[in-house]
Write a protein that holds these residues in place. Sequence first.
Motif, PDB file in Angstrom:
ATOM      1  N   LEU A 182       0.664  -1.447  -0.152  1.00 34.68           N
ATOM      2  CA  LEU A 182       0.153   0.005   0.180  1.00 34.68           C
ATOM      3  C   LEU A 182       1.021   1.305   0.036  1.00 34.68           C
ATOM      4  O   LEU A 182       0.577   2.226  -0.906  1.00 34.68           O
ATOM      5  N   LEU A 203       2.450   1.629  -3.561  1.00 29.75           N
ATOM      6  CA  LEU A 203       1.449   1.967  -4.130  1.00 29.75           C
ATOM      7  C   LEU A 203       1.141   3.698  -4.275  1.00 29.75           C
ATOM      8  O   LEU A 203       1.102   4.199  -5.266  1.00 29.75           O
ATOM      9  N   TYR A 204       0.722   3.962  -3.134  1.00 21.46           N
ATOM     10  CA  TYR A 204       0.757   5.574  -2.794  1.00 21.46           C
ATOM     11  C   TYR A 204       1.964   6.203  -3.246  1.00 21.46           C
ATOM     12  O   TYR A 204       1.614   7.553  -3.743  1.00 21.46           O
ATOM     13  N   GLY A 221      -6.607  -5.489   2.576  1.00 19.40           N
ATOM     14  CA  GLY A 221      -6.559  -5.988   1.285  1.00 19.40           C
ATOM     15  C   GLY A 221      -7.535  -5.159   0.399  1.00 19.40           C
ATOM     16  O   GLY A 221      -7.313  -4.873  -0.848  1.00 19.40           O
ATOM     17  N   PHE A 242      -8.544  -2.122   0.911  1.00 25.54           N
ATOM     18  CA  PHE A 242      -7.943  -0.733   0.807  1.00 25.54           C
ATOM     19  C   PHE A 242      -6.985  -0.879  -0.377  1.00 25.54           C
ATOM     20  O   PHE A 242      -7.002   0.310  -0.875  1.00 25.54           O
ATOM     21  N   TYR A 243      -6.186  -1.785  -0.424  1.00 20.80           N
ATOM     22  CA  TYR A 243      -5.292  -2.047  -1.515  1.00 20.80           C
ATOM     23  C   TYR A 243      -6.085  -1.933  -2.745  1.00 20.80           C
ATOM     24  O   TYR A 243      -5.622  -1.298  -3.923  1.00 20.80           O
ATOM     25  N   SER A 299      -7.695   1.325  -3.454  1.00 20.12           N
ATOM     26  CA  SER A 299      -6.724   2.359  -3.811  1.00 20.12           C
ATOM     27  C   SER A 299      -6.128   1.986  -5.386  1.00 20.12           C
ATOM     28  O   SER A 299      -5.891   3.170  -6.158  1.00 20.12           O
ATOM     29  N   TYR A 300      -6.119   0.850  -5.717  1.00 15.39           N
ATOM     30  CA  TYR A 300      -5.373   0.489  -7.250  1.00 15.39           C
ATOM     31  C   TYR A 300      -6.395   1.009  -8.261  1.00 15.39           C
ATOM     32  O   TYR A 300      -5.894   1.574  -9.120  1.00 15.39           O
ATOM     33  N   TYR A 305      -8.740   3.084  -7.907  1.00 11.71           N
ATOM     34  CA  TYR A 305      -8.890   4.670  -7.772  1.00 11.71           C
ATOM     35  C   TYR A 305      -7.934   5.206  -8.546  1.00 11.71           C
ATOM     36  O   TYR A 305      -8.089   6.125  -9.415  1.00 11.71           O
ATOM     37  N   LEU A 306      -6.610   4.699  -8.219  1.00 11.72           N
ATOM     38  CA  LEU A 306      -5.331   5.550  -8.644  1.00 11.72           C
ATOM     39  C   LEU A 306      -4.920   4.910  -9.998  1.00 11.72           C
ATOM     40  O   LEU A 306      -4.269   5.910 -10.981  1.00 11.72           O
ATOM     41  N   GLN A 307      -5.066   3.778 -10.428  1.00 11.00           N
ATOM     42  CA  GLN A 307      -4.694   3.453 -11.606  1.00 11.00           C
ATOM     43  C   GLN A 307      -5.947   3.421 -12.644  1.00 11.00           C
ATOM     44  O   GLN A 307      -5.634   3.137 -13.952  1.00 11.00           O
TER      45      GLN A 307
END
Lengths: 212, 254
Positions: free
Chosen positions: A173, A176-177, B94, B96-97, B100-101, B103-105
């Motif tokens: 994480l 990633l950030y 998990g 959250f990952y 995040s993925y 959302y970000l990618q």
Amino acid sequence: MYEAIFVGTFVPLLFLAFVLKGENRLLILFFIWGLVAFVLSLRINNALIASFPLGMEKLSINMAPIVEEFAKALPLYFFIGLSKEKKFPLVSFGVAVGIGFSILENYIYLFQHFNDSGSPVSFILTRCFTTCLIHATTTGIIGAGIVLVKRIKGIVWPIHFGLFAVAVTIHSLYNLYVFSSYNQIGLYMPVVLFIIGVALYKKLSNKKDEEI
Amino acid sequence: MITWEQVSQRKLKSKEIIFLTAKGILILSVFWAALFYLLIFWELPFVKLTWFANGIQLLSALVISVLGIFYARCSQERYMSLSIALGAFTWTLGQFYWFSYIYLQESLLPQPTIADFGFISTYFFLIGVIITITNKIPRYLIDLSFKNLWPFAILAVPLYLALSKTDSLVVNIDNFAFALAIVCALWKAQPILSSPRYGVFLAGLSLLCICDILYMVFACCIPEAYTLAADALYPLALSLIVYGFMKAEEMTDV
């Protein structure tokens, strides 16, 4: 270059470990293991980059955390089999491995950015408050987990796998950030996690019946 | 001066509040699951729906794990409650990952992913809890026979997927790892399967296993919309597990 830095740090610290006794010696040995774990991880990560069509970013997010967390936590597994009566500060040992690992990593990054314009102090300070803390926290979590599960008979391995997975997920994480446009979250995450971890550690340490 | 009775009463009160909140989350999860499967037929854009569903999953898992951690503070079985809470928490990590993925990618996650570490570790913590529960049952009461080997049949799913649906080695390793974790959890739970005390907890565990099996099948068979199959069931499974454990302990209190 990193081999020279590794040997230049490893050998003097071994002399120090030779002089020290008991828990202090173990702490230094764990710190030294952090350096060894970094070299091991670097070799494996380089081999992965050479074998698979991965970029640096993809490797850092998807594979490096697994390799690095496993390499760092290796000596901690030894303490799972030891009897319950022998008490070791495994959280501190875990943190020592993480710090050792990140110090050598800092050197490598510093040399990679050696020719960049501007002072490298701010760059290395940022790394000290981010990468160092994330490595220390994740290995500390595994150490804390071993202390915790040693009190509960029969479930050491399932819980240990679980905590290893927690460490890997947190590390990924963070990576990633840090590689994203929201890298501020990645930069603050280790500090927050470290403060929470230290607060919990202190609280548990103060309890009479706890030997964390 | 605060008396011991006042302290224990306060503890019981906070335990009751946490218990009722967990029940509330469970009811909300049921409504969300029903709404989600209605929305699928509404022909909403897949990306929007999956993004929203993942947000709900993250939020509910976070609330559930926080409730679990608070419950562990006043629970008689502190370490078991803590393991349940940690199980929910690793699932949250998990998720959250995952969230995040995407959302970000701005894309779906490649399968397998690091998030799977978070999801699979939930089973490890649950296996730990189940072993602790079953260790307390006297050996002579545990009667295991040949028919109790049924959890091993689950291994047929990744085997079928490996033989006919996917050639990817990492995907197959991931599928087998999940299947083995499911088999191990269900196998270890055999002695308490017929116990009414752990009924809700086991329903949650079974639902989580079904969700992961559905996910692994859909990821290999319908890769363009694989998350839709079990997206809304995960919050329900997690809330059933946490609420079920609290309920089991409440039955001991009585």
